[in-house]
Design a protein around this motif. Structure first.
Motif, mmCIF file in Angstrom:
data_model
loop_
_atom_site.group_PDB
_atom_site.id
_atom_site.type_symbol
_atom_site.label_atom_id
_atom_site.label_comp_id
_atom_site.label_asym_id
_atom_site.label_seq_id
_atom_site.Cartn_x
_atom_site.Cartn_y
_atom_site.Cartn_z
ATOM 1 N N GLY A 1 5.015 15.817 28.883
ATOM 2 C CA GLY A 1 6.251 15.626 28.989
ATOM 3 C C GLY A 1 6.386 15.291 30.683
ATOM 4 N N THR A 2 5.439 14.990 31.178
ATOM 5 C CA THR A 2 5.324 14.579 32.584
ATOM 6 C C THR A 2 5.232 13.052 32.864
ATOM 7 O OG1 THR A 2 4.840 16.723 33.157
ATOM 8 C CG2 THR A 2 4.640 15.078 35.018
ATOM 9 N N MET A 3 3.980 12.558 32.752
ATOM 10 C CA MET A 3 3.656 11.257 32.668
ATOM 11 C C MET A 3 4.524 10.161 32.445
ATOM 12 S SD MET A 3 -0.223 9.284 32.482
ATOM 13 C CE MET A 3 -0.945 10.230 33.660
ATOM 14 N N MET A 4 4.967 9.854 30.971
ATOM 15 C CA MET A 4 5.637 8.879 30.747
ATOM 16 C C MET A 4 6.984 8.953 31.056
ATOM 17 S SD MET A 4 3.910 6.693 29.312
ATOM 18 C CE MET A 4 2.481 7.008 30.596
ATOM 19 N N PRO A 5 7.751 10.164 31.100
ATOM 20 C CA PRO A 5 9.121 10.326 31.899
ATOM 21 C C PRO A 5 9.342 9.859 32.892
ATOM 22 C CG PRO A 5 8.714 12.031 30.297
ATOM 23 C CD PRO A 5 7.470 11.407 30.539
ATOM 24 N N ILE A 6 8.232 9.861 33.921
ATOM 25 C CA ILE A 6 8.170 9.483 35.178
ATOM 26 C C ILE A 6 8.001 7.936 35.398
ATOM 27 C CG2 ILE A 6 6.892 9.542 37.504
ATOM 28 C CD1 ILE A 6 6.116 12.392 37.000
ATOM 29 N N MET A 7 7.399 7.505 34.447
ATOM 30 C CA MET A 7 7.135 5.848 34.501
ATOM 31 C C MET A 7 8.263 5.271 34.118
ATOM 32 S SD MET A 7 3.819 4.125 32.831
ATOM 33 C CE MET A 7 2.554 5.409 33.715
ATOM 34 N N THR A 8 8.903 6.142 32.883
ATOM 35 C CA THR A 8 10.205 5.372 32.433
ATOM 36 C C THR A 8 11.226 5.427 33.600
ATOM 37 O OG1 THR A 8 9.740 6.227 30.300
ATOM 38 C CG2 THR A 8 11.909 5.810 30.782
ATOM 39 N N SER A 9 11.099 6.393 34.462
ATOM 40 C CA SER A 9 12.032 6.438 35.441
ATOM 41 C C SER A 9 11.772 5.276 36.571
ATOM 42 C CB SER A 9 12.185 7.705 36.138
ATOM 43 O OG SER A 9 13.029 7.776 37.375
ATOM 44 N N ALA A 10 10.896 5.058 36.680
ATOM 45 C CA ALA A 10 10.415 4.058 37.793
ATOM 46 C C ALA A 10 10.735 2.664 37.329
ATOM 47 C CB ALA A 10 8.726 4.099 37.792
ATOM 48 N N LEU A 11 10.697 2.352 36.088
ATOM 49 C CA LEU A 11 11.017 1.097 35.416
ATOM 50 C C LEU A 11 12.324 0.592 34.871
ATOM 51 C CD1 LEU A 11 7.796 0.429 33.290
ATOM 52 C CD2 LEU A 11 8.227 -0.496 35.725
ATOM 53 N N ARG A 12 13.081 1.718 34.560
ATOM 54 C CA ARG A 12 14.363 1.643 33.848
ATOM 55 C C ARG A 12 15.480 0.920 34.803
ATOM 56 N NH1 ARG A 12 16.727 4.639 30.043
ATOM 57 N NH2 ARG A 12 15.230 6.453 30.094
ATOM 58 N N THR A 13 15.398 1.069 36.068
ATOM 59 C CA THR A 13 16.418 0.420 36.773
ATOM 60 C C THR A 13 15.996 -0.842 37.544
ATOM 61 O OG1 THR A 13 15.743 1.934 38.847
ATOM 62 C CG2 THR A 13 17.512 2.711 37.463
ATOM 63 N N LEU A 14 14.721 -1.361 37.060
ATOM 64 C CA LEU A 14 14.369 -2.639 37.858
ATOM 65 C C LEU A 14 15.015 -3.949 36.649
ATOM 66 C CD1 LEU A 14 10.517 -2.165 38.115
ATOM 67 C CD2 LEU A 14 12.370 -1.971 39.714
ATOM 68 N N THR A 15 15.054 -4.976 37.320
ATOM 69 C CA THR A 15 15.702 -6.247 36.495
ATOM 70 C C THR A 15 14.509 -6.523 35.854
ATOM 71 O OG1 THR A 15 14.973 -7.968 38.437
ATOM 72 C CG2 THR A 15 17.117 -6.830 38.404
ATOM 73 N N ASN A 16 14.846 -7.514 34.863
ATOM 74 C CA ASN A 16 13.638 -8.028 34.009
ATOM 75 C C ASN A 16 12.610 -8.908 34.709
ATOM 76 O OD1 ASN A 16 12.621 -9.256 31.408
ATOM 77 N ND2 ASN A 16 13.580 -10.934 32.000
ATOM 78 N N HIS A 17 13.130 -9.420 35.831
ATOM 79 C CA HIS A 17 12.023 -10.301 36.477
ATOM 80 C C HIS A 17 11.172 -9.406 37.290
ATOM 81 C CE1 HIS A 17 10.624 -13.655 38.691
ATOM 82 N NE2 HIS A 17 10.816 -13.069 39.925
ATOM 83 N N GLU A 18 11.743 -7.975 37.654
ATOM 84 C CA GLU A 18 10.970 -7.099 38.452
ATOM 85 C C GLU A 18 9.909 -6.363 37.643
ATOM 86 O OE1 GLU A 18 14.248 -6.368 41.969
ATOM 87 O OE2 GLU A 18 14.288 -5.204 40.292
#
Length: 491
Positions: free
Chosen positions: A382-399
């Motif tokens: 319940g830790t690693m993937m939610p953190i990774m999701t939070s990191a990528l969710r607010t990036l644009t497609n190009h980022e």
């Protein structure tokens, strides 16, 4: 001229996306397993090649350094050549390197071919994250990242089991040859189901940045990985500090360069995004504890309890089972509930499970130890993937490609530091003279208990940045590309 509406993604994970996930998971399994599967073969390499432990340990170090070297340029290459083409090329390179490793007739050849294997493996994880993030869309990232997280969690667990089994029933060659059929299946699978994407022809390559960052990471991680190594030039020796200092200076020089150039090898401007920064720091501290402790569990069962390699791997399997149970749930929650509301509880659960190992003795019940590992796995899932999701969710497609690369660099550095720090603590504990006469096994168990206490402290330290993860839903920027290019669709 009519504008194209942004693509609409179904709320549920459909079959087409699962096919893409299958390709990525196959690549991730090969890459991550080969980090750990070789660890059980080191004594065999010593016998077969008549080499010292320090020499055969380079079969692991060389692979890790190759991963660190190639990861920084993966983001640019994904933009320049397209993720599908590059992913297939990485599979070819990794599979070819595996076959060559199996054909090695000297330890020098094996180390060289492990470098080739690592160059392919280093691209598989960041590319896989990019492909899955684009395919899933902003509302389903959490569930897809949970799928990708399974091999990341199980790699350190299944590697020793698989390696021990293959060596017992066949020979050391098969820990590499097993990648040949998997690699061929993954290549054919990727050709058929991965969506085509258009490369960005305008992107230029940052050669200056590459000459700073790639050697800098390699030198820094080489120094860190050598801290607890025995023999000449061991802990705190000149080789260690010279490598760390040179690597750190090159990395600092790259940071200065990256902030001044318009198209750096790694876009440090991503850290202007608060969510990405907080998630990256959280991931860094978490991985230090997770990867470092991952090597302690089998060592305890091997050295203190006298178990075989295969049995030691089986005894830590409850950790993977726990992670598999919570990871899909965490993926669904990450798409619906702010990660700042769930990750602290998961990390606390992991710390609770860790506490059992801080009390370990030479005859601690396996029921207690396996139960602690299971609870720990529940928290990790319940830790690693939610953190990774939070990191990528607010990036644009190009980022996304650049962000995925950055997260993988953070994981690589954190894992190397965690492994080195806890190995150094354990080595110091086991080589120090006991204050009073004591049973050797009890003395070793006390050393492991102290080292596990340090690891628990690192887990608790990760709670600090985790508390700053977003606690309210924020709109995703995945569709907000400056070039109005939607994420790659799956047909």
């Amino acid at each position: 001229m009519t504008s194209t509406a942004p693509p609409e993604y179904p709320d549920q994970i459909d079959g087409a996306v699962l096919k893409v996930a299958g390709v990525v998971v196959l690549g991730a399994i090969m890459s991550i397993l080969d980090i750990t599967v070789v660890s059980v073969a080191l004594p065999t390499f010593q016998t077969v090649f008549d080499a010292t432990y320090a020499t055969v340990a380079w079969t692991m170090t060389a692979y890790t350094l190759a991963l660190a070297t190639v990861i920084p340029m993966t983001g640019w290459a994904a933009d320049r050549f397209g993720t599908k083409r590059l992913y297939i090329a990485a599979l070819v390179l990794f599979t070819a390197g595996s076959v060559l490793c199996a054909a090695a007739t000297s330890i020098e050849m094996l180390v060289a071919f492990r470098v080739l294997q690592g160059l392919g493996g280093g691209m598989l994880m960041p590319l896989g994250m990019t492909i899955m993030t684009r395919a899933a869309g902003p509302q389903r990232i959490g569930r897809l990242m949970a799928v990708l997280g399974i091999p990341m969690m199980l790699g350190p667990i299944m590697g020793p089991i698989l390696g021990g089994y293959l060596i017992d029933i066949a020979s050391w060659h098969w820990i590499f040859l097993i990648n040949l059929p998997i690699g061929i299946v993954a290549m054919v699978y990727a050709l058929r189901v991965l969506p085509a994407d258009e490369p960005s022809e305008s992107e230029s390559f940052d050669f200056v940045g590459m000459l700073m960052l790639s050697p800098g990471l390699a030198a820094f991680l080489f120094g860190v990985s050598s801290i607890a190594e025995g023999g000449e030039g061991a802990s705190f020796g000149p080789r260690v500090w010279v490598s760390i200092v040179i690597g750190a200076l090159l990395i600092v020089a790259f940071v200065n360069h990256a902030l001044r150039t318009s198209k750096p090898l790694i876009d440090l401007r991503l850290f202007r995004n608060r969510n990405f920064t907080v998630a990256s720091i959280s991931m860094f501290v978490f991985v230090i504890a997770f990867m470092g402790a991952g090597l302690l569990f089998p060592s305890y069962f091997l050295q203190v309890r006298g178990e075989t390699t295969l049995m030691a791997g089986l005894l830590i399997a409850p950790q993977g089972i726990g992670a598999m149970l919570t990871m899909p749930i965490a993926g669904v929650l990450a798409d619906k509930v702010p990660v700042g509301r769930t990750v602290p509880f998961a990390l606390g659960l992991m710390a609770f499970g860790f506490f059992g190992f801080t009390q370990v003795e030479a005859d601690t019940s396996y029921w207690v130890l396996c139960g602690s590992l299971f609870v720990m796995g529940l928290g990790m899932g319940g830790t690693m993937m939610p953190i990774m999701t939070s990191a990528l969710r607010t990036l644009t497609n190009h980022e996304v490609a650049r962000g995925s690369t950055m997260i993988n660099i953070v994981q690589q550095i954190g894992g190397s530091i965690g492994t080195a720090v806890l190995a150094m603590v354990l080595t110091n504990q086991l080589t120090s003279a006991p204050e009073r006469p004591v049973d050797p096994l009890e003395f070793m168990a006390d050393g492991f208990a102290t080292t596990f206490t340090v690891a628990l402290g690192l887990v608790l330290l990760a709670l600090v940045p985790v508390m700053f993860l977003p606690r309210r839903r924020e709109p995703s920027n995945l569709l907000a590309d400056s070039g109005d290019t939607p994420p790659v669709m799956v047909h």
